[in-house]
Design a protein around this motif. Structure first.
Motif, short mmCIF file in Angstrom:
data_model
loop_
_atom_site.label_atom_id
_atom_site.label_comp_id
_atom_site.label_asym_id
_atom_site.label_seq_id
_atom_site.Cartn_x
_atom_site.Cartn_y
_atom_site.Cartn_z
N UNK A 96 0.70 -1.41 0.09
CA UNK A 96 -0.02 0.02 0.12
C UNK A 96 0.79 0.91 -0.04
N UNK A 97 1.41 1.61 -1.30
CA UNK A 97 2.39 2.75 -1.12
C UNK A 97 2.09 4.25 -0.37
N UNK A 98 0.62 4.37 -0.02
CA UNK A 98 0.03 6.03 0.62
C UNK A 98 -0.23 5.85 1.66
N UNK A 99 0.25 4.13 2.12
CA UNK A 99 0.24 3.71 4.27
C UNK A 99 1.64 3.66 4.27
N UNK A 100 2.71 2.76 3.33
CA UNK A 100 3.67 2.50 3.28
C UNK A 100 4.00 4.15 3.60
N UNK A 101 4.04 4.81 2.55
CA UNK A 101 4.90 6.55 2.61
C UNK A 101 4.68 6.68 3.79
N UNK A 115 0.24 6.42 18.61
CA UNK A 115 1.25 7.26 17.53
C UNK A 115 1.22 7.13 16.39
N UNK A 116 0.25 6.55 16.15
CA UNK A 116 0.61 5.65 14.88
C UNK A 116 0.11 7.02 13.70
N UNK A 117 1.65 7.34 12.63
CA UNK A 117 0.73 8.15 11.76
C UNK A 117 -0.01 7.86 10.90
N UNK A 118 -0.47 6.82 10.15
CA UNK A 118 -1.27 6.11 9.73
C UNK A 118 -2.79 6.02 10.19
N UNK A 119 -2.84 5.69 11.16
CA UNK A 119 -4.02 6.04 11.66
C UNK A 119 -4.60 7.55 11.43
N UNK A 120 -3.56 8.80 12.24
CA UNK A 120 -3.40 9.99 12.57
C UNK A 120 -4.47 10.70 10.63
N UNK A 121 -3.74 10.12 9.61
CA UNK A 121 -4.44 10.03 8.63
C UNK A 121 -4.84 10.06 7.84
N UNK A 122 -5.76 8.84 8.24
CA UNK A 122 -7.43 7.91 7.92
C UNK A 122 -8.22 9.19 8.79
N UNK A 123 -7.51 9.27 10.08
CA UNK A 123 -8.99 9.86 10.78
C UNK A 123 -9.12 11.71 10.01
N UNK A 124 -7.07 12.12 9.78
CA UNK A 124 -7.65 13.26 8.49
C UNK A 124 -8.44 13.19 7.55
N UNK A 125 -8.37 12.07 6.83
CA UNK A 125 -9.00 12.41 5.76
C UNK A 125 -7.93 12.17 5.05
N UNK A 126 -6.71 11.69 4.96
CA UNK A 126 -5.74 11.96 3.79
C UNK A 126 -5.34 10.68 3.06
N UNK A 127 -5.93 9.41 3.91
CA UNK A 127 -6.06 8.35 3.34
C UNK A 127 -7.19 7.98 3.45
N UNK A 172 -9.69 2.45 2.27
CA UNK A 172 -7.97 1.45 1.93
C UNK A 172 -7.73 1.29 3.22
N UNK A 173 -7.72 1.95 4.62
CA UNK A 173 -7.10 1.77 5.22
C UNK A 173 -8.41 0.06 6.05
N UNK A 174 -9.92 0.13 5.95
CA UNK A 174 -10.32 -0.80 5.88
C UNK A 174 -9.90 -2.17 5.60
N UNK A 175 -9.80 -2.21 4.18
CA UNK A 175 -8.60 -3.20 3.15
C UNK A 175 -7.60 -3.68 3.61
N UNK A 176 -6.78 -2.48 4.20
CA UNK A 176 -5.35 -2.95 4.50
C UNK A 176 -6.19 -3.75 5.75
N UNK A 177 -6.96 -3.76 6.84
CA UNK A 177 -7.08 -4.94 7.71
C UNK A 177 -7.37 -5.18 7.89
#
Length: 293
Positions: A237-242, A259-271, A275-280
Motif C-alpha cells: 500500500x504505497x500511500x500507507x507505506x509512505x 502514535x501511529x501516523x497512518x491512523x492519524x492520516x485516516x482520521x484526517x481524510x488524507x488516506x 483503503x485502510x479498511x481493506x488493509x486491515x
C-alpha cells in the motif's frame, strides 16, 4: 545457440519469438525433472531443429512471475475495472494492487465502460480516480464503445511488456480490440444472472501493440494472498507505506500501536477510510491463513 522470448504457450508447445521469426518449441525433459515450467514472457535459449521447430534448452533468470495468469518478466499491469457491469469494487481493485505491488510490477489502473455510467456514477468514479492518483497510482478513464481515453492509454504501452488483468467481463478483450482492431478477440456479454462475465480468453499470449508487447489473460477467479506475509503488506500500500515512516514504532502494523501516523492520516481524510479498511481486512486474512507444509 539462438535466444528468444516465449510469446505463447498452448497444448505443450512454446512459441518463441526470435528476431522476426516465431519457432514452435517443446521443452526438454530436463525441465520436468527440475520442475521448471517455461512461461510466456520467459527469455530462453533454444535449439532449432528445422525452419519452424525447435527445443527449449534453457530458461533465463526471471525478474518476476505471476501464477494467475502464468506469465513472467512483466514490466507493468494494466488493471482493467469497469465502472458498471460488473459494478466497480475498491475492495477487489485493492486486492489486485496488493498482489501486483508484491511482485514489483508497476500497476496502471484503467477504469472502463464509462459509456454505461450515468452522471452520478461518473462523479463517483472521478472521485475514486483522484483518490487513487493521490495514493500514487496512474489512473485512466476509458470506454471501448466511444474510444474515450484510448489515446492516453497507448503511450503507456510503448516499449513495455504489459499484462492486461482484471475480473472476468470487465472488457479487457474489448479494449485490446480497440487498440488493435485486427485482433478481433472474442468478447462476451455479462451474465445477468451471475452479474459477471464468462472467461473469453483461454490462454496467455503476448501480442504486439505499437512498440510494446501486451498479454491478454484469462480472467481471475481467485485472488489469495498465499505468499504475502504480515510484514510485507505495508509495502503493498504505497500511500500507507509512505506515511508509516512517521509512525513512532518501527514495524508498526497500524492497528492498536500508539502514535501511529497512518491512523492519524485516516482520521484526517488524507488516506481514504476504505483503503485502510481493506488493509486491515487483508492483514487479518494473512494472519488467519492456514500454514502450508
Amino acid at each position: 545457440m539462438p535466444e528468444g522470448k516465449i510469446v505463447k504457450a498452448l497444448s505443450g508447445f512454446y512459441y518463441v519469438l526470435s528476431g522476426n521469426e516465431i519457432y514452435q518449441c517443446r521443452g526438454r525433459g530436463v525441465f520436468r525433472k527440475n520442475k521448471i515450467t517455461p512461461l510466456v514472457g520467459d527469455e530462453v535459449v533454444f535449439q532449432i531443429e528445422n525452419d519452424t521447430d525447435g527445443y527449449i534448452l534453457e530458461v533465463k533468470k526471471r525478474k518476476n512471475e505471476l501464477v494467475r495468469p502464468p506469465i513472467a518478466n512483466v514490466d507493468q499491469a494494466i488493471l482493467v475495472f469497469s465502472v458498471a457491469e460488473p459494478e466497480f469494487s475498491t475492495a477487489l481493485l485493492d486486492r489486485f494492487l496488493v498482489l501486483i505491488e508484491y511482485h514489483h510490477i508497476r500497476p496502471i489502473i484503467c477504469l472502463t465502460k464509462l459509456d454505461l455510467a450515468d452522471n452520478e456514477e461518473k462523479r463517483k468514479v472521478e472521485q475514486y480516480a483522484n483518490e487513487y492518483r493521490h495514493a500514487g497510482y496512474h489512473v485512466l478513464l476509458t470506454s471501448s464503445e466511444t474510444e474515450e481515453g484510448i489515446d492516453k492509454l497507448l503511450p503507456y504501452l510503448e516499449g513495455e511488456i504489459s499484462v492486461f488483468a482484471g475480473q472476468s467481463g470487465v472488457g479487457k478483450s474489448s479494449l485490446l480490440n480497440v487498440l488493435r482492431p485486427d485482433l478481433t478477440l472474442k468478447t462476451n456479454e455479462i451474465s445477468s444472472h451471475l452479474g459477471r462475465g464468462k472467461h473469453t480468453t483461454r490462454h496467455v499470449e503476448l501480442i504486439h501493440i505499437g512498440n510494446g508487447l501486451v498479454a491478454d489473460t484469462p480472467g481471475f477467479s481467485s485472488l489469495e494472498f498465499t505468499e504475502i506475509e504480515v510484514e510485507d503488506l505495508n509495502f503493498c500500500f504505497p500511500d500507507i507505506q509512505k506515511i508509516s515512516e512517521d509512525c513512532k514504532f518501527r514495524g508498526c502494523l497500524h492497528l492498536s500501536e500508539p502514535k501511529c501516523a497512518v491512523k492519524v492520516s485516516v482520521a484526517n481524510g488524507e488516506i481514504p477510510s476504505y483503503r485502510y479498511d481493506h488493509y486491515k481486512e487483508f492483514l487479518e486474512e494473512i494472519k488467519n491463513r492456514k500454514p502450508r507444509y
